[in-house]
Motif scaffolding. Structure first.
Motif, PDB file in Angstrom:
ATOM      1  N   VAL A  37       0.947  -1.372  -0.060  1.00 53.45           N
ATOM      2  CA  VAL A  37      -0.349   0.363  -0.131  1.00 53.45           C
ATOM      3  C   VAL A  37       1.349   1.313  -0.030  1.00 53.45           C
ATOM      4  O   VAL A  37       1.607   1.235   1.132  1.00 53.45           O
ATOM      5  N   MET A  38       0.557   1.945  -1.012  1.00 47.81           N
ATOM      6  CA  MET A  38       1.533   3.088  -0.952  1.00 47.81           C
ATOM      7  C   MET A  38       0.672   4.556  -0.874  1.00 47.81           C
ATOM      8  O   MET A  38      -0.398   5.273  -1.131  1.00 47.81           O
ATOM      9  N   LEU A 115      -3.072   5.903  -2.175  1.00 47.05           N
ATOM     10  CA  LEU A 115      -4.030   6.529  -1.311  1.00 47.05           C
ATOM     11  C   LEU A 115      -2.883   8.037  -1.156  1.00 47.05           C
ATOM     12  O   LEU A 115      -2.064   7.893  -0.701  1.00 47.05           O
ATOM     13  N   ILE A 116      -4.161   8.633  -2.275  1.00 52.43           N
ATOM     14  CA  ILE A 116      -3.629   9.597  -2.756  1.00 52.43           C
ATOM     15  C   ILE A 116      -4.425  10.914  -1.784  1.00 52.43           C
ATOM     16  O   ILE A 116      -5.880  11.439  -1.863  1.00 52.43           O
ATOM     17  N   HIS A 117      -3.229  11.772  -1.136  1.00 55.64           N
ATOM     18  CA  HIS A 117      -4.042  13.039  -0.503  1.00 55.64           C
ATOM     19  C   HIS A 117      -3.107  14.709  -1.091  1.00 55.64           C
ATOM     20  O   HIS A 117      -2.165  14.250  -0.331  1.00 55.64           O
ATOM     21  N   SER A 137      -6.764  14.717 -11.815  1.00 52.44           N
ATOM     22  CA  SER A 137      -6.836  13.733 -12.355  1.00 52.44           C
ATOM     23  C   SER A 137      -5.433  13.438 -13.423  1.00 52.44           C
ATOM     24  O   SER A 137      -5.602  11.917 -13.557  1.00 52.44           O
ATOM     25  N   GLY A 138      -4.748  14.229 -14.363  1.00 48.44           N
ATOM     26  CA  GLY A 138      -4.176  13.843 -14.625  1.00 48.44           C
ATOM     27  C   GLY A 138      -2.859  12.883 -13.817  1.00 48.44           C
ATOM     28  O   GLY A 138      -2.319  11.675 -14.441  1.00 48.44           O
ATOM     29  N   LEU A 139      -2.797  13.313 -12.490  1.00 50.96           N
ATOM     30  CA  LEU A 139      -1.429  12.615 -11.833  1.00 50.96           C
ATOM     31  C   LEU A 139      -2.839  11.333 -11.349  1.00 50.96           C
ATOM     32  O   LEU A 139      -1.593   9.799 -11.299  1.00 50.96           O
ATOM     33  N   ILE A 140      -3.686  11.097 -11.290  1.00 51.33           N
ATOM     34  CA  ILE A 140      -4.586   9.440 -11.322  1.00 51.33           C
ATOM     35  C   ILE A 140      -4.219   8.986 -12.029  1.00 51.33           C
ATOM     36  O   ILE A 140      -4.258   7.234 -12.693  1.00 51.33           O
ATOM     37  N   ASN A 149      -3.762  -2.040 -12.153  1.00 56.64           N
ATOM     38  CA  ASN A 149      -4.364  -3.745 -11.416  1.00 56.64           C
ATOM     39  C   ASN A 149      -4.789  -2.893  -9.576  1.00 56.64           C
ATOM     40  O   ASN A 149      -5.583  -3.496  -8.744  1.00 56.64           O
ATOM     41  N   ALA A 150      -4.362  -1.938  -9.601  1.00 54.66           N
ATOM     42  CA  ALA A 150      -3.913  -1.225  -8.086  1.00 54.66           C
ATOM     43  C   ALA A 150      -5.922  -0.822  -7.930  1.00 54.66           C
ATOM     44  O   ALA A 150      -5.949   0.455  -8.587  1.00 54.66           O
ATOM     45  N   ASP A 151      -5.924  -0.907  -6.755  1.00 54.55           N
ATOM     46  CA  ASP A 151      -7.584   0.270  -6.116  1.00 54.55           C
ATOM     47  C   ASP A 151      -6.784   2.030  -6.127  1.00 54.55           C
ATOM     48  O   ASP A 151      -6.058   1.793  -5.091  1.00 54.55           O
ATOM     49  N   VAL A 152      -6.675   3.015  -6.305  1.00 55.41           N
ATOM     50  CA  VAL A 152      -6.428   4.519  -6.155  1.00 55.41           C
ATOM     51  C   VAL A 152      -8.181   4.532  -5.238  1.00 55.41           C
ATOM     52  O   VAL A 152      -8.809   4.575  -5.973  1.00 55.41           O
ATOM     53  N   PHE A 153      -6.936   4.957  -4.003  1.00 50.55           N
ATOM     54  CA  PHE A 153      -8.479   5.820  -3.376  1.00 50.55           C
ATOM     55  C   PHE A 153      -7.512   7.595  -3.537  1.00 50.55           C
ATOM     56  O   PHE A 153      -6.723   7.840  -2.769  1.00 50.55           O
ATOM     57  N   VAL A 154      -9.048   8.336  -3.827  1.00 49.54           N
ATOM     58  CA  VAL A 154      -8.094   9.829  -3.371  1.00 49.54           C
ATOM     59  C   VAL A 154      -9.062  10.668  -2.558  1.00 49.54           C
ATOM     60  O   VAL A 154     -10.473  10.586  -2.496  1.00 49.54           O
ATOM     61  N   ALA A 155      -8.422  11.494  -1.828  1.00 51.81           N
ATOM     62  CA  ALA A 155      -9.144  11.829  -0.441  1.00 51.81           C
ATOM     63  C   ALA A 155      -9.118  13.591  -1.108  1.00 51.81           C
ATOM     64  O   ALA A 155      -8.521  14.258  -1.384  1.00 51.81           O
TER      65      ALA A 155
END
Length: 391
Positions: A37-38, A115-117, A137-140, A149-155
């Motif tokens: 997890v990153m 996990l992006i904050h 949006s571009g970073l995502i 295949n990763a789940d990306v959580f954007v806070a």
């Protein structure tokens, strides 16, 4: 937030000026073999004001749910009691600065979840705020391309005490649900702004310890709602009842070693077809109904009155003396694990049968005892159910 010396805001508050210090370089990477997890972001991810930040309680929350994850990233910080110090939080960095490195960071670690904050520094530095949602949006997109295949959580970013900054943060946050909705099923919005109030801030920007704990709880809740984002391990499973089995270690170093008893204590030892009969019997166990009333107990093949149990952390064999403690100590509940099963203690359900230095111990992820060390923790607590050496 931290700000880089070349980008110092002239009107910075004292707290922001203090934050100009450069974060320490990464000491080394840690890995327990768990699901990667990153944590990705800026000084709030790094844990400015409270070293380790939300990562402390998040790691423990996931471990307590049966997911001792492996945090990944090029940065390394936090207190000694944080089991995993790796992260990708960069003090003072804006979205564009993280974006410039994201492909390499994510591609180099292959996280299962990210996990992006991020965006607080864009607001504080008043950096092209109208373009901030598009930059995120571009970073995502870069993160998704590097780890499809990763789940990306954007806070959404947490509140800011200054009214003008908070208005800009709210405008930025308002754009995020729509952006996330357009990224597909593997990208998830996390309303982190709603999890905290200005009263949870230590300096108007960074959380207090209580604020970081609220962030951890919100991240953990978000991941719990996405099956597999912290790994598919930890579900209750079964063992072949009333059957003889042997338990083989799955750690890469030790796949020829099996659980055995010797002089009353539990060990792992290499067993082969050429091994002697006593060793094969010591490494064979009968799966019986749990002495505590549920799950299973492991009965010694050659000492059938004795069962595998833990006592003061060490795993050994003991006779069933009829006491509730002995019966609880000798009862194990299997959970799924990659390549085998984990044997959780009946009376300490967050602790597992682990081998370390060829000895068997009861280990707790994130605990303080030597056997709780995070290195190779997940494979060390995972056992392959093998055919019995002494049927």
């Amino acid at each position: 937030m931290f700000t880089k010396p070349l980008l110092t805001v002239l009107a910075a508050t004292a707290a922001t000026v203090a934050a100009l210090l450069v974060a320490p370089a990464a000491a080394h990477a840690e890995s327990n073999g768990g699901v990667r997890v990153m944590p990705l972001g800026d000084s709030i991810t790094d844990g400015f004001n409270v070293p380790g930040g939300y990562r402390m309680n998040l790691w423990r929350a996931l471990a307590n749910a049966g997911h001792p994850v492996d945090f990944v990233g090029s940065q390394f910080n936090g207190p000694a009691d944080l089991p995993d110090h790796d992260h990708e939080g960069h003090p003072g960095w804006r979205i564009d600065e993280v974006d410039a490195n994201a492909s390499a960071w994510v591609g180099g670690t292959a996280p299962r979840s990210v996990l992006i904050h991020l965006g607080t520094n864009d607001v504080i530095q008043n950096y092209n705020l109208s373009g901030a949602p598009a930059r995120l949006s571009g970073l995502i997109d870069k993160v998704r391309a590097a780890a499809p295949n990763a789940d990306v959580f954007v806070a959404s970013i947490i509140p800011l005490a200054d009214a003008a900054r908070e208005a800009n943060a709210s405008a930025f946050n308002a754009a995020l649900p729509g952006i996330v909705a357009g990224k597909g099923a593997k990208v998830h919005f996390v309303d982190m702004h709603a999890a905290l109030t200005p009263g949870d801030l230590a300096d108007g920007v960074h959380p207090t310890r209580g604020g970081y704990d609220k962030m951890a709880a919100r991240w953990a809740s978000a991941m719990a709602a996405v099956p597999g984002s912290a790994g598919d391990d930890g579900n209750a499973t079964t063992l072949p009842a009333n059957s003889y089995i042997s338990l083989r270690a799955t750690t890469a170093c030790c796949t020829t070693r099996y659980v055995r008893h010797q002089n009353g204590l539990g060990y792992t030892e290499v067993v082969s077809a050429a091994g002697d009969a006593l060793l094969k019997q010591d490494a064979t166990w009968k799966v019986v109904a749990g002495l505590a009333g549920g799950c299973y107990s492991l009965q010694s093949r050659n000492f059938p009155a004795y069962y595998l149990r833990h006592q003061n952390g060490r795993v050994k064999i003991s006779a069933d003396d009829g006491t509730a403690l002995t019966r609880a100590d000798a009862t194990w509940c299997p959970k799924t694990g990659s390549g085998g099963v984990r044997l959780a203690s009946w009376n300490f359900p967050g602790s597992y049968l682990r081998h370390i230095n060829a000895e068997l111990w009861l280990a707790t992820p994130g605990g303080t005892a030597a056997q709780d060390g995070t290195g190779s923790f997940v494979p060390d607590i995972t056992w392959a159910v093998a055919s019995p050496w002494a049927p």
